[in-house]
Scaffold this motif. Sequence first.
Motif, PDB file in Angstrom:
ATOM      1  N   PRO A  31     -27.463 -50.226  37.895  1.00 55.27           N
ATOM      2  CA  PRO A  31     -27.682 -50.544  39.311  1.00 55.27           C
ATOM      3  C   PRO A  31     -26.383 -50.593  40.111  1.00 55.27           C
ATOM      4  N   GLN A  32     -26.416 -50.034  41.290  1.00 55.24           N
ATOM      5  CA  GLN A  32     -25.340 -50.172  42.272  1.00 55.24           C
ATOM      6  C   GLN A  32     -25.936 -50.990  43.409  1.00 55.24           C
ATOM      7  N   ILE A  33     -25.562 -52.277  43.472  1.00 55.79           N
ATOM      8  CA  ILE A  33     -26.202 -53.205  44.401  1.00 55.79           C
ATOM      9  C   ILE A  33     -25.350 -53.409  45.633  1.00 55.79           C
ATOM     10  N   LEU A  34     -25.980 -53.217  46.789  1.00 55.44           N
ATOM     11  CA  LEU A  34     -25.314 -53.410  48.070  1.00 55.44           C
ATOM     12  C   LEU A  34     -26.142 -54.353  48.913  1.00 55.44           C
ATOM     13  N   SER A  35     -25.483 -55.013  49.861  1.00 58.37           N
ATOM     14  CA  SER A  35     -26.127 -56.090  50.618  1.00 58.37           C
ATOM     15  C   SER A  35     -26.785 -55.657  51.915  1.00 58.37           C
ATOM     16  N   SER A  36     -26.587 -54.415  52.323  1.00 54.63           N
ATOM     17  CA  SER A  36     -27.209 -53.955  53.567  1.00 54.63           C
ATOM     18  C   SER A  36     -27.586 -52.493  53.447  1.00 54.63           C
ATOM     19  N   ALA A  37     -28.503 -52.074  54.294  1.00 53.95           N
ATOM     20  CA  ALA A  37     -28.905 -50.667  54.317  1.00 53.95           C
ATOM     21  C   ALA A  37     -27.745 -49.790  54.775  1.00 53.95           C
ATOM     22  N   GLU A  38     -26.924 -50.307  55.681  1.00 54.08           N
ATOM     23  CA  GLU A  38     -25.776 -49.532  56.152  1.00 54.08           C
ATOM     24  C   GLU A  38     -24.804 -49.251  55.010  1.00 54.08           C
ATOM     25  N   GLU A  39     -24.515 -50.280  54.199  1.00 55.98           N
ATOM     26  CA  GLU A  39     -23.631 -50.089  53.041  1.00 55.98           C
ATOM     27  C   GLU A  39     -24.248 -49.099  52.056  1.00 55.98           C
ATOM     28  N   ALA A  40     -25.520 -49.243  51.812  1.00 52.90           N
ATOM     29  CA  ALA A  40     -26.208 -48.354  50.876  1.00 52.90           C
ATOM     30  C   ALA A  40     -26.176 -46.908  51.371  1.00 52.90           C
ATOM     31  N   THR A  42     -23.947 -45.545  53.321  1.00 60.06           N
ATOM     32  CA  THR A  42     -22.578 -45.051  53.205  1.00 60.06           C
ATOM     33  C   THR A  42     -22.279 -44.597  51.785  1.00 60.06           C
ATOM     34  N   VAL A  43     -22.655 -45.410  50.814  1.00 58.71           N
ATOM     35  CA  VAL A  43     -22.420 -45.050  49.411  1.00 58.71           C
ATOM     36  C   VAL A  43     -23.244 -43.816  49.041  1.00 58.71           C
ATOM     37  N   LEU A  44     -24.477 -43.752  49.489  1.00 60.90           N
ATOM     38  CA  LEU A  44     -25.323 -42.601  49.212  1.00 60.90           C
ATOM     39  C   LEU A  44     -24.692 -41.317  49.756  1.00 60.90           C
ATOM     40  N   LYS A  45     -24.272 -41.365  51.004  1.00 61.56           N
ATOM     41  CA  LYS A  45     -23.694 -40.184  51.653  1.00 61.56           C
ATOM     42  C   LYS A  45     -22.352 -39.780  51.059  1.00 61.56           C
ATOM     43  N   SER A  46     -21.645 -40.730  50.439  1.00 60.59           N
ATOM     44  CA  SER A  46     -20.328 -40.431  49.871  1.00 60.59           C
ATOM     45  C   SER A  46     -20.409 -39.469  48.693  1.00 60.59           C
ATOM     46  N   LEU A  69     -33.853 -47.127  55.554  1.00 59.96           N
ATOM     47  CA  LEU A  69     -33.040 -46.612  54.454  1.00 59.96           C
ATOM     48  C   LEU A  69     -33.861 -45.636  53.602  1.00 59.96           C
ATOM     49  N   ALA A  70     -35.082 -45.988  53.302  1.00 60.23           N
ATOM     50  CA  ALA A  70     -35.933 -45.110  52.492  1.00 60.23           C
ATOM     51  C   ALA A  70     -36.190 -43.781  53.207  1.00 60.23           C
ATOM     52  N   ARG A  71     -36.406 -43.831  54.520  1.00 60.36           N
ATOM     53  CA  ARG A  71     -36.607 -42.585  55.270  1.00 60.36           C
ATOM     54  C   ARG A  71     -35.356 -41.716  55.220  1.00 60.36           C
ATOM     55  N   LEU A  72     -34.173 -42.332  55.311  1.00 62.44           N
ATOM     56  CA  LEU A  72     -32.920 -41.590  55.216  1.00 62.44           C
ATOM     57  C   LEU A  72     -32.804 -40.903  53.852  1.00 62.44           C
ATOM     58  N   VAL A  73     -33.126 -41.638  52.804  1.00 62.70           N
ATOM     59  CA  VAL A  73     -33.078 -41.075  51.452  1.00 62.70           C
ATOM     60  C   VAL A  73     -34.053 -39.912  51.330  1.00 62.70           C
ATOM     61  N   ARG A  74     -35.247 -40.083  51.867  1.00 64.23           N
ATOM     62  CA  ARG A  74     -36.263 -39.039  51.772  1.00 64.23           C
ATOM     63  C   ARG A  74     -35.924 -37.818  52.634  1.00 64.23           C
ATOM     64  N   GLU A  75     -35.090 -37.971  53.657  1.00 69.44           N
ATOM     65  CA  GLU A  75     -34.629 -36.807  54.419  1.00 69.44           C
ATOM     66  C   GLU A  75     -33.769 -35.917  53.532  1.00 69.44           C
ATOM     67  N   ARG A  76     -33.034 -36.533  52.619  1.00 75.08           N
ATOM     68  CA  ARG A  76     -32.169 -35.798  51.690  1.00 75.08           C
ATOM     69  C   ARG A  76     -32.969 -35.199  50.536  1.00 75.08           C
ATOM     70  N   ASP A  77     -34.005 -35.907  50.110  1.00 73.14           N
ATOM     71  CA  ASP A  77     -34.848 -35.465  49.003  1.00 73.14           C
ATOM     72  C   ASP A  77     -36.250 -36.028  49.219  1.00 73.14           C
ATOM     73  N   PRO A  78     -37.205 -35.209  49.638  1.00 69.62           N
ATOM     74  CA  PRO A  78     -38.553 -35.681  49.965  1.00 69.62           C
ATOM     75  C   PRO A  78     -39.313 -36.312  48.799  1.00 69.62           C
ATOM     76  N   GLU A  79     -38.881 -36.100  47.570  1.00 65.87           N
ATOM     77  CA  GLU A  79     -39.567 -36.650  46.396  1.00 65.87           C
ATOM     78  C   GLU A  79     -38.809 -37.806  45.755  1.00 65.87           C
ATOM     79  N   PHE A  80     -37.733 -38.268  46.395  1.00 60.89           N
ATOM     80  CA  PHE A  80     -36.885 -39.292  45.782  1.00 60.89           C
ATOM     81  C   PHE A  80     -37.669 -40.584  45.553  1.00 60.89           C
TER      82      PHE A  80
END
Length: 128
Positions: A31-40, A42-46, A69-80
């Motif tokens: 697990p990579q645990i972050l305290s906010s959606a913004e932090e998450a 940023t790490v995802l996009k990095s 955050l989930a919608r952002l992730v799904r924009e990158r991968d619709p099946e994530f």
Amino acid sequence: MTESLTILVAEDDYLIQEMLEEALTEAGFRPQILSSAEEAATVLKSGIYQFRALVTDVNLKGKTSGWDLARLVRERDPEFPVIYMTGAAADQWASLGVPKSILLTKPFAPAQLVTAVSQLLNIGSAPL
């Protein structure tokens, strides 16, 4: 542990973070645990990690929700694979949650989290 088992976790409650980390680590995940959606986000996009799933609280500190955050992730991968956690917003899952996600209502047992992650990874997509 392999990079292919890295799970992105967004949770702002320290006690819940500890439970999530222990449960996921004991199950063989990283697990990579972050305290906010913004932090998450940023790490995802990095691109530092190849995440295999997202576990997110719905109501996080900051301006961005777990729903967002989930919608952002799904924009990158619709099946994530996406697992939501909430204590009070379960009734919003149908309208705000992404398709093929799982909702865990707090409080939940650590085994429920591990089962949800494992279930979605068995039908999920390649690392993001």
